[in-house]
Design a protein around this motif. Structure first.
Motif, PDB file in Angstrom:
ATOM      1  N   GLU B 182      14.750  89.418 -20.659  1.00 15.01           N
ATOM      2  CA  GLU B 182      14.772  89.416 -19.200  1.00 15.01           C
ATOM      3  C   GLU B 182      13.390  89.100 -18.634  1.00 15.01           C
ATOM      4  O   GLU B 182      13.256  88.315 -17.689  1.00 15.01           O
ATOM      5  CB  GLU B 182      15.245  90.780 -18.661  1.00 15.01           C
ATOM      6  CG  GLU B 182      16.733  91.040 -18.855  1.00 15.01           C
ATOM      7  CD  GLU B 182      17.593  89.920 -18.279  1.00 15.01           C
ATOM      8  OE1 GLU B 182      17.354  89.526 -17.116  1.00 15.01           O
ATOM      9  OE2 GLU B 182      18.477  89.401 -19.003  1.00 15.01           O
ATOM     10  N   LYS B 185      12.541  85.494 -18.967  1.00 20.91           N
ATOM     11  CA  LYS B 185      13.225  84.681 -17.954  1.00 20.91           C
ATOM     12  C   LYS B 185      12.490  84.728 -16.618  1.00 20.91           C
ATOM     13  O   LYS B 185      12.415  83.742 -15.901  1.00 20.91           O
ATOM     14  CB  LYS B 185      14.672  85.147 -17.789  1.00 20.91           C
ATOM     15  CG  LYS B 185      15.539  84.719 -18.974  1.00 20.91           C
ATOM     16  CD  LYS B 185      16.992  85.152 -18.809  1.00 20.91           C
ATOM     17  CE  LYS B 185      17.794  84.766 -20.049  1.00 20.91           C
ATOM     18  NZ  LYS B 185      19.094  85.497 -20.100  1.00 20.91           N
ATOM     19  N   LYS B 216      10.958  77.440 -21.604  1.00 21.81           N
ATOM     20  CA  LYS B 216       9.870  78.025 -20.819  1.00 21.81           C
ATOM     21  C   LYS B 216       8.558  77.288 -21.040  1.00 21.81           C
ATOM     22  O   LYS B 216       8.373  76.565 -22.026  1.00 21.81           O
ATOM     23  CB  LYS B 216       9.684  79.498 -21.223  1.00 21.81           C
ATOM     24  CG  LYS B 216      10.886  80.378 -20.997  1.00 21.81           C
ATOM     25  CD  LYS B 216      11.242  80.570 -19.528  1.00 21.81           C
ATOM     26  CE  LYS B 216      10.167  81.258 -18.740  1.00 21.81           C
ATOM     27  NZ  LYS B 216      10.649  81.601 -17.361  1.00 21.81           N
TER      28      LYS B 216
END
Lengths: 301, 301
Positions: B182, B185, B216
């Protein structure tokens, strides 16, 4: 050859004197208060005897090593870990050592024998049994009957509960240690030190030694002077087991095995069915301890 | 929001600088070298990151607490207990804490979160997974092929063995940590610190993070200057995995996820298919660390 039965406070004081005047003895030690605590194996009375015979004992509390530090213990407290016994950094190593070897499958008696050699102790030190026997205090707390472990009763609750009885849990399934029994057979006399009869000596006797001692010369040093135990919770526990808290109560507890009862001068009028020897049994300093040891050795002869 | 991937030496130095200039970051830490040692749970890289972020770290060896004592450790040695990692008395408490909570059924990530709060660390610290992944070194010792644990390879044998490969045992059955995923992200960029690609970052990537990082912006700080790793056994292990021991080898290891490669000034001529940023990456003092952190933060923007 002599055998001493010991708990964790009164008898170690006697051992301090004895080891100065006699080398050839073995000690059988109570393990009824042993416990696992945060992955440590704590055998409080055995460790006190080991530290006493190796001159490391902290005499302020008869627990742990003199001058030890408590660094890990204090950090654990900060991390919220409930280590309710205060375990020193040096002392912790002995408890880790026992835990690791137990997990490897060693018997407690084998481990203690390794430890007494590591600590350069000449005398044999025997845990009373390799079986698991736990001293449990049957209590009534606000009308609820329950069993407490000795540490819960004495350390956490300071003995402030209504005691109904004391049970040596699993003692019927437990056996005395072979080597200890052999030493008893070879010994001139067995000395029961001035320890709490109910919580220190009772567990030892409960695993089979009581029968064996009936055939031997047994010298008991009273842990009680007048009506006051010299240390610890003997008072309440004696009464819970149906004995007076007095030298006479102590005598009754040992009645079937006792041959000579060593009492304090002021208790020399006690009426019992065995030989009485009265002297100063309060050991305040090293001279007291050595003198008492010498007097008891005279009774062995 | 930033996420850093960390091992136990190079990246913690970077974290020391980063935390002075940025508060809002999380660290995902290698657990491939975790081990149970004499009833302690030792998570070397996690503990180093915890001690680094709480300013307790012993910077001489990037292991344990500055100024710690070794009283229990030394006593254990006397008792013949093989505690092959030198564990300090203060440090021991953290390892006991982990062991006890793991046995109670807590997940490692829950325990580490409790610990970082106890140590007043603002940043999140995540063990890479709650599953058991072990970095094993495939070696040839006198013609015999075997697997060594990292500590056996690096601490006991000082890396002096013929290395065939490095395996992240059980990684195929392991999952990344939900909370860490999480945070990835939500983060502007992921920084892979100057840690050993094979033994520190490789295990992290092996449990599922590599796929996630492809989407990413990933900034890698080289752990190698010229052909020399800044610390640790990267050299031999890079080669065993089929990579040059050079910034180019590091690039190749991260080729599918890297966006910006931070290399030392002297390596600025490297030919790679990503953005290069060259600066002084050798962190000798606090000023170096803060300056490098500031420069890397500029790359995040």
């Amino acid at each position: 050859m002599l055998v001493i039965l010991s708990g964790g406070t009164g008898t170690p004081k006697f051992l301090q004197g004895l080891k100065e005047v006699e080398e050839n003895f073995s000690v059988i030690v109570n393990t009824g208060e042993d416990l696992w605590l945060n992955d440590l194996y704590v055998s409080p009375d055995v460790d006190t005897v080991l530290y006493t015979l190796s001159d490391l004992i902290n005499e302020e509390c008869w627990y742990g090593i003199r001058g030890d530090s408590f660094i890990t213990h204090e950090m654990l407290k900060k991390y919220g870990v409930d280590e309710f016994l205060r375990i020193g950094d040096r002392d912790r190593a002995l408890k880790i050592h026992k835990a690791l070897l137990l997990k490897k499958g060693y018997k407690l008696s084998e481990i203690v024998d390794i430890e007494r050699r590591l600590l350069n102790i000449k005398q044999k030190v025997y845990p009373m049994t390799d079986d698991k026997v736990e001293t449990k205090i049957l209590v009534n707390i606000n009308g609820k009957i329950d069993l407490l472990k000795f540490h819960d009763f004495w350390i956490k609750r300071k003995g402030n509960v209504d005691v109904l009885d004391v049970i040596y849990e699993n003692s019927i399934y437990s056996k005395p240690l072979n080597n200890a029994v052999e030493d008893i057979k070879k010994s001139k006399a067995i000395i029961i030190g001035p320890s709490n009869p109910i919580t220190s000596i009772g567990p030892i006797l409960s695993v089979g030694y009581r029968e064996i001692l009936k055939k031997k010369k047994v010298i008991v040093i009273s842990p009680i002077v007048g009506t006051s135990p010299i240390s610890g919770p003997a008072d309440k526990l004696m009464k819970a087991k149906g004995y007076e808290s007095s030298p006479y109560g102590v005598y009754k507890f040992y009645e079937d095995i006792i041959d000579i009862f060593v009492v304090h001068n002021t208790d020399n009028n006690i009426k019992v069915d065995c030989e009485i020897y009265s002297t100063n049994i309060i050991m305040k300093n090293k001279e007291d301890k050595i003198r008492l040891a010498k007097e008891v050795l005279e009774l062995v002869k």
